[in-house]
Design an enzyme around this catalytic site. Structure first.
Site, short mmCIF file in Angstrom:
data_model
loop_
_atom_site.label_atom_id
_atom_site.label_comp_id
_atom_site.label_asym_id
_atom_site.label_seq_id
_atom_site.Cartn_x
_atom_site.Cartn_y
_atom_site.Cartn_z
N ASN A 96 -41.60 -30.88 -21.31
CA ASN A 96 -41.04 -30.90 -22.67
C ASN A 96 -40.79 -29.50 -23.23
O ASN A 96 -41.26 -29.13 -24.31
CB ASN A 96 -41.93 -31.71 -23.62
CG ASN A 96 -43.32 -31.12 -23.77
OD1 ASN A 96 -43.78 -30.36 -22.93
ND2 ASN A 96 -43.99 -31.47 -24.86
N ASP A 154 -44.19 -36.34 -21.11
CA ASP A 154 -45.36 -35.99 -21.92
C ASP A 154 -44.98 -35.27 -23.21
O ASP A 154 -44.07 -34.44 -23.24
CB ASP A 154 -46.33 -35.10 -21.14
CG ASP A 154 -47.55 -34.73 -21.97
OD1 ASP A 154 -48.35 -35.63 -22.23
OD2 ASP A 154 -47.67 -33.57 -22.38
N HIS A 181 -48.10 -40.24 -21.13
CA HIS A 181 -48.67 -39.85 -22.42
C HIS A 181 -48.77 -41.15 -23.20
O HIS A 181 -47.81 -41.62 -23.78
CB HIS A 181 -47.72 -38.85 -23.10
CG HIS A 181 -48.06 -38.54 -24.52
ND1 HIS A 181 -48.55 -37.33 -24.93
CD2 HIS A 181 -47.95 -39.27 -25.66
CE1 HIS A 181 -48.73 -37.34 -26.25
NE2 HIS A 181 -48.37 -38.50 -26.71
N ASP A 307 -54.55 -29.46 -20.88
CA ASP A 307 -53.57 -29.72 -21.94
C ASP A 307 -53.36 -28.47 -22.81
O ASP A 307 -53.26 -28.56 -24.03
CB ASP A 307 -53.95 -30.93 -22.79
CG ASP A 307 -52.75 -31.49 -23.56
OD1 ASP A 307 -51.62 -30.95 -23.42
OD2 ASP A 307 -52.93 -32.45 -24.34
#
Lengths: 428, 339
Positions: A96, A154, A181, A307
């Site tokens: 992303n 995600d 996600h 993350d």
């Protein structure tokens, strides 16, 4: 190429179930010797690893490098340096970015940029849908050929279940994973923190646990339908852990990862309204936290991820409702995982290291995660016991959005070695 | 003409200050608070002192010349990110009656979008020489975030943050309740409406609990999750149960957007189930009093007839009391803290 000899370290290689004091010789980027005592003359760089752990290079299969598109937050250069400082030798950035990684050309951009400026290996995750728009599939084959190791939208859930179903089917040609996600965007709409005792008390819009759980449930059913495989990113609720465990017991190909922050922080910690404790999924309740730890111990959750999600100071200076989700995490992940699982004696060193090496490598078929004879010399030399205090201003990341600033930590990377080259060396 | 006015002010100068010095000397604890962000951390002694001080200031509001010099030379900035006429005017008048220099610093959301951070805003306020900042924001927590960026000698007053707290409203509500009831401990209050999204309800719950009131909250489950009972209040989804034998009924303003977001089916149904009128309020104690933080949606949370019936309604008194309570707070926070 020069030789590198790592002496007297505690060699822990879960792939071969080995945990003993061994010397390692690295030549031309590969491990060329491995035994009790290696003595060499001549021009050999020697690392004295006495008291240290010598591990397969750590692998993080979930991070955000914001490159291309948002250099004010992070770049491939700054992000990989930060990863190296955290002991990681391979990382898998999510798709992303701006634009999202949905073509082979963009994967090549990442890989070429990394060759030039990067400190560690990048194994890119590509988008599932073109432009993350959830309408059409990206060209999986081309993306794989360019180097992508998995597919994920995600940052956002795939609400279009028909598209997700087809992704789960199509990707089986390549025996690859869809990374989920899991969240229902209508249920979490407008929420900033976990919906529970503290969101209600402080009047902060909440994200209910059901937002994650319903999504995990429906995606497990799609795995059952398609016989595909899915990897659940950043699992945060006790209900999701239960669903994943049940699916695994039924033989479905479902894996899961956890993040450091969900293991040491809870929604109780949001009472100071700090936007550096705002991430998605949010910090859940104490019960959820306990269930995650249990899920790791019983094997339901096999992977430790970070993350790592950089955001600028300006964005994080907004209210807890307006500030973006996410925190940086490369440089604090290892000590926090050590704290929760090793120093607490919940996991043996071998089992602990597995979750940062072999397990993530196997989820995405990454050709790393072991340091046997002949393997590529990606090695993390860590001191599991050193006490230090995290100062976020020392980070190599371009961003400073960490909830762990000033936290006392135990354990850190001392040398990070990629392809036989030392890419990070702790200055103390 | 001019001379006469000066004389009158002089007379006014001594009186309230005397009263207040007397109050301050009487107390057996030291007022140390510089800021008021929440009712949660107020001590019982502090609550008492705020109310007593407000009482003495309320007299000023009845005078021909409504001005005392207590805060002369002090700069009070109204920092409002969210539109508000009532609360802002109430603070503005409270500051002006005490001779403070009050200025309104309205931050348009667009300038925030252009990149003005809270840090920039804090610096601006410091450089402008603010002695007190009154802040309202549409999102919860901003006053607490701002507090970390400001020196402690600048008073910060939360004038409403998102759905978190509105402590001065709760204090003026308590002041109004105390005027109506001689004893508040053990008395029943029913707070009716959108509890989930109400900063007024939250501040009142934390405050009135400290005084031992029997707090009942009431609304539909979408606007009042059952788990509110975790905070020591009784939760009702039925209005009759909530207001039965109540000494005080507080109706909350219903935001019209709750319907469009699917939280209630219609305003009609809401009014039928939770709207207060002369008939329903008969279930409460005979001399029950009605409060509402305003502005009232007439015909939704309360009928016009009931809102205007002075046998029940203290709504107008709340407005007047709001100015007195805010004067007391400005005085205590800016002037008296540490003395």
């Amino acid at each position: 190429m020069s030789k590198l000899l790592i002496k007297n370290g505690r060699y822990i290689n879960p792939k071969t179930n080995t945990d003993e004091i061994l010397d390692i010789l690295v030549q031309n980027g590969k491990i060329t010797d491995l035994k009790k005592e290696i003595n060499l003359n001549g021009s050999t760089e020697i690392i004295n690893a006495k008291g240290l752990w010598v591990l397969p290079g750590l692998i993080d299969i979930h991070c955000h490098l914001r490159d291309p598109g948002q250099p004010e937050k992070e770049t491939i250069e700054s992000g990989t340096k930060s990863a190296a400082k955290g002991g990681f030798t391979s990382i898998c950035p999510m798709a992303n970015t701006k634009p999202p990684i949905d073509t082979a050309a963009l994967v090549e951009y990442v890989n070429k940029t990394n060759q030039k400026h990067g400190a560690v290996n990048i194994f890119q995750i590509a988008a599932v849908s073109k432009g993350l728009m959830q309408e059409e599939l990206t060209p999986f084959e081309e993306l794989k050929a360019a180097g992508a190791v998995g597919f994920s939208d995600d940052g956002k859930p795939i609400e279009n279940l028909s598209l997700l179903r087809h992704a789960l089917e199509y990707v089986q040609m390549f025996d690859m994973n869809i990374i989920s996600h899991a969240e229902d965007s209508k249920l979490c709409c407008g929420g900033a923190v976990h919906e529970g005792h503290y969101s209600l008390k402080l009047g902060i819009p909440g994200i209910p646990s059901a937002s994650e759980t319903v999504c995990v449930a429906r995606e497990i059913e799609l795995v059952r339908q398609t016989k595909g495989k899915i990897h659940f990113a950043h699992v945060s609720t006790k209900e999701a852990v239960k669903l994943i465990q049940r699916a695994q017991n039924e033989g479905l190909r479902v894996t899961a990862e956890v993040t450091p922050h969900h293991l040491v922080l809870t929604d109780e910690d949001i009472q100071d309204f700090s936007t550096n404790k705002k991430m998605n999924p949010p910090l859940r309740s104490q019960e959820d936290r306990d269930a995650l730890i249990k899920g790791v111990l019983d094997g339901t959750i096999g992977v430790f991820a970070t993350d790592h999600a950089p955001h600028t100071f300006e964005e994080k200076s907004r209210s807890i409702v307006e500030a973006p989700f996410g925190i940086i995490g490369f440089e604090t992940a290892l000590p926090i995982y050590l704290e929760v699982f090793y120093h607490s004696e919940r996991l043996s060193p071998l089992d602990f290291v597995k979750k940062l090496t072999v397990s993530p490598a196997s989820v995405l078929n990454i050709p790393r995660g072991s340091i046997s004879l002949g393997d590529i010399a990606d090695i993390s030399v860590i001191d599991p016991d050193v006490n230090w205090t995290y100062d976020v201003n020392d980070t190599f990341s371009k961003s400073r959005n960490s909830p762990f600033h000033t936290r006392k930590l135990k354990g850190k990377a001392i040398y990070t070695i990629v392809n036989g080259e030392v890419v990070f060396k702790d200055k103390n | 003409m001019i001379k006469k006015e000066t004389e009158e002010i002089k007379i006014n100068i001594t009186k309230p200050e005397d009263i207040n010095i007397e109050i301050l000397e009487k107390r057996d604890f030291k007022w140390n608070k510089k800021s008021l962000l929440s009712t949660r951390d107020l001590l019982k002694e502090e609550i008492d002192l705020i109310l007593i001080t407000a009482k003495s200031f309320s007299e000023i509001l009845t005078r021909a010349v409504k001005k005392v010099p207590t805060l002369r030379g002090k700069v009070i900035i109204n920092l409002f990110y969210e539109n508000s006429t009532r609360t802002r005017s109430s603070f503005e008048l409270a500051g002006k009656y005490l001779s403070g220099d009050v200025t309104n610093f309205s931050v348009s959301t667009s300038s925030v979008k252009k990149g003005e951070t809270l840090q920039d805003t804090a610096q601006t306020l410091i450089q402008m020489g603010a002695d007190a900042v009154i802040i309202r924001h549409q999102h919860s927590g901003i006053p607490f975030q701002l507090a970390k960026l400001m020196p402690e000698n600048i008073s910060l007053i939360n004038a409403g943050d998102g759905t978190n707290e509105h402590p001065t409203q709760a204090l003026l509500d308590l002041y109004t309740i105390k005027e109506a009831l001689d004893i508040v401990s053990g008395r029943k209050i029913a707070i009716v409406g959108d509890i989930l999204h109400s900063r007024v309800a939250r501040s009142n719950i934390w405050l009135l609990q400290k005084l031992g009131m029997d707090i009942h909250v009431c609304g539909p489950p979408t606007l009042l999750p059952k788990s509110f009972s975790d905070y020591g209040v009784k939760v009702h989804w039925n209005l009759n149960d909530a207001i039965k034998d109540a000494d005080i009924v507080m109706a909350l303003r219903l935001q019209m957007e709750r319907q469009s977001k699917g939280l209630i089916p219609s305003l009609d149904e809401y009014h039928r189930l939770f709207g207060l009128d002369h008939e329903k309020i008969k279930l409460a104690k005979k001399n029950v009093k009605l409060l509402h933080p305003g502005p009232v949606n007439r015909g939704v949370e309360v009928t016009s007839e009931l809102a205007d019936d002075l046998n029940y309604s203290l709504i107008n008194k709340q407005v007047a009391n709001g100015v007195a309570v805010r004067m007391a707070l400005l005085y205590l926070l800016i002037f008296a803290a540490g003395k």
